[in-house]
Design an enzyme around this catalytic site. Structure first.
Site, short mmCIF file in Angstrom:
data_model
loop_
_atom_site.label_atom_id
_atom_site.label_comp_id
_atom_site.label_asym_id
_atom_site.label_seq_id
_atom_site.Cartn_x
_atom_site.Cartn_y
_atom_site.Cartn_z
N PRO A 19 0.85 -1.20 0.00
CA PRO A 19 0.00 0.00 0.00
C PRO A 19 0.89 1.25 0.00
O PRO A 19 1.19 1.82 1.04
CB PRO A 19 -0.81 -0.14 1.29
CG PRO A 19 0.06 -0.95 2.18
CD PRO A 19 0.83 -1.89 1.29
N THR A 29 0.85 4.44 -0.66
CA THR A 29 0.56 5.72 -0.01
C THR A 29 0.69 5.62 1.50
O THR A 29 0.95 6.63 2.17
CB THR A 29 -0.85 6.21 -0.39
OG1 THR A 29 -1.81 5.19 -0.03
CG2 THR A 29 -0.95 6.47 -1.88
N ASP A 30 0.50 4.43 2.07
CA ASP A 30 0.63 4.26 3.51
C ASP A 30 2.05 4.48 3.99
O ASP A 30 2.27 4.78 5.17
CB ASP A 30 0.20 2.84 3.92
CG ASP A 30 -1.30 2.74 4.12
OD1 ASP A 30 -2.01 3.70 3.81
OD2 ASP A 30 -1.76 1.68 4.57
N VAL A 31 3.03 4.30 3.11
CA VAL A 31 4.42 4.46 3.54
C VAL A 31 5.04 5.78 3.07
O VAL A 31 6.13 6.13 3.55
CB VAL A 31 5.29 3.27 3.09
CG1 VAL A 31 4.82 1.99 3.77
CG2 VAL A 31 5.28 3.09 1.59
#
Length: 394
Positions: A171, A173-175
């Site tokens: 994912p 965008t989560d990082v």
């Protein structure tokens, strides 16, 4: 022990999974006191996601939870309990920062709104991180980072032109959103130091992701072109790809952009006759004959180890690198080892494990990560020492 940059900063962390907890991990590793708030009834989902130590599931055995929650204190607290508002008030009175990462609307049901928190502590800094921000026609849409990968356009650009989108393995965008969140929180702390005023920070993970697609977005806006999938190829370099090397599933990435790099590339390969063909004489020509070029390049690379190919290319000024797997990075990469990025920590249930540290190293106030906590490990300490409860009240 050396002082840390964020000693004295206090954070009530109601966020979960990746985007929020990674931000507070960076703060905690640099000295902030971060209380991670969850419960056995509603644990952070990272505690329920493989891989687990020795393949044995358990709320304190998940590798991802151990990575994203280093240096934090764990408070077991049921947000649905009738007395939660009392605990919320105590936490906000104590904190400098409150952070939540739920779907818009959910935090408000628990009283976790900036308006409510400022009634408790006027100079509080609050950050909300969500898929698409707190306002707008799609703000209420629930989901996770893999969905945002598609909304931002990453999925459509990933893969080969003659196949369906391959998508991303993580994912994304989560990082990347946590870096925006961390910088925003530091700016808000500085603003409060200078003005005495708090801030409300509304982070859209979609918009954080879009900032990494500026070129295709600008090309579309200015020229009306929609970038399509092109695998590992580039319109500015040839050869440009990932080439099979000797061994099982071993590869090396190579990129040749300039005329000088092309001549050096031919030198590394021993100047084979095909290098002098008109089809490969210029970048424009090589771009037109990439299939043939890639076959010829791979005929050379697959006879050599990926590390040898990368070293030869780099020695001649050609961008190249081994396509590393997790074992390469954690056990064989001398640069990662030298910089101490994957520090060894000791956890009561996981035993020894390697943390994934911050790539930004502060020389005078280095990060000093501690192992991630077990669920509820610090509940008594937080309530009686930090929040001021008497033993009887606790």
């Amino acid at each position: 022990m050396a002082h840390q940059a964020l000693e004295g900063v206090k954070v009530a962390d109601f966020s979960w999974i990746l985007a929020g907890p990674l931000s507070t991990k960076y703060l905690a590793d640099h000295g902030a006191t971060v209380i991670k708030i969850e419960s056995a009834q509603a644990p952070d989902m990272t505690r329920t996601m493989a891989p687990y130590r020795d393949g044995i599931p358990g709320l304190n055995r998940a590798g991802l939870a151990a990575i994203v929650n280093t240096s934090k204190l764990s408070l077991s607290l049921d947000l649905n309990h009738p007395r939660f508002p009392e605990m919320l008030a105590r936490l906000i009175e104590w904190a400098d920062i409150a952070l939540e990462g739920f779907a818009p609307g959910q935090a408000a049901r628990w009283g976790l709104t900036y308006e409510n928190l400022t009634k408790i502590k006027p100079d509080i800094i609050m950050l909300s991180t969500s898929m698409q921000g707190q306002t707008g026609p799609h703000a209420q849409q629930p989901g996770f980072g893999f969905l945002v990968n598609s909304l931002a356009g990453f999925t459509d650009l990933t893969g080969w032109p003659d196949r369906e989108p391959a998508g991303l393995a993580i994912p994304y965008t989560d990082v990347v959103a946590p870096w925006f969140e961390t910088v925003a929180l530091l700016a808000a702390l500085d603003y409060r130091r200078r003005t005495g005023q708090g801030q409300y920070i509304d982070v859209s993970q979609l918009e954080a992701g879009l900032s990494f697609l500026r070129v295709p977005l600008l090309d579309c806006a200015a020229n009306g072109r929609v970038q399509e999938r092109r695998g590992n190829r580039s319109p500015c370099a040839a050869p440009h790809g990932v080439y099979r090397c000797r061994g099982d599933d071993r590869w090396c990435a190579i990129a040749v952009f300039t005329r000088e790099q092309w001549h050096a590339f031919c030198e590394v390969l021993g100047r084979p006759a095909w290098c002098r063909k008109p089809a490969f004489a210029t970048l424009t020509a090589r771009l037109k004959h990439q299939d043939d070029l890639d076959r010829l390049v791979e005929g050379w690379t697959r006879e050599r180890a990926a590390e040898e190919v990368a070293a030869l290319m780099q020695a001649h000024g050609i961008p190249a690198g081994v396509v590393q797997n997790a074992r390469d990075i954690m056990e064989r990469d001398p640069q990662v080892e030298h910089r101490g990025w994957a520090r060894k920590l000791s956890h009561p249930e996981l035993g020894e494990y390697r943390d994934m540290g911050s790539p930004a190293q502060l020389t005078r106030t280095p990060a000093q990560p501690r192992p991630a906590p077990c669920l509820g490990e610090h509940t008594g300490y937080v309530c009686t020492h930090l929040l001021g409860m008497s033993d009887a009240e606790f």
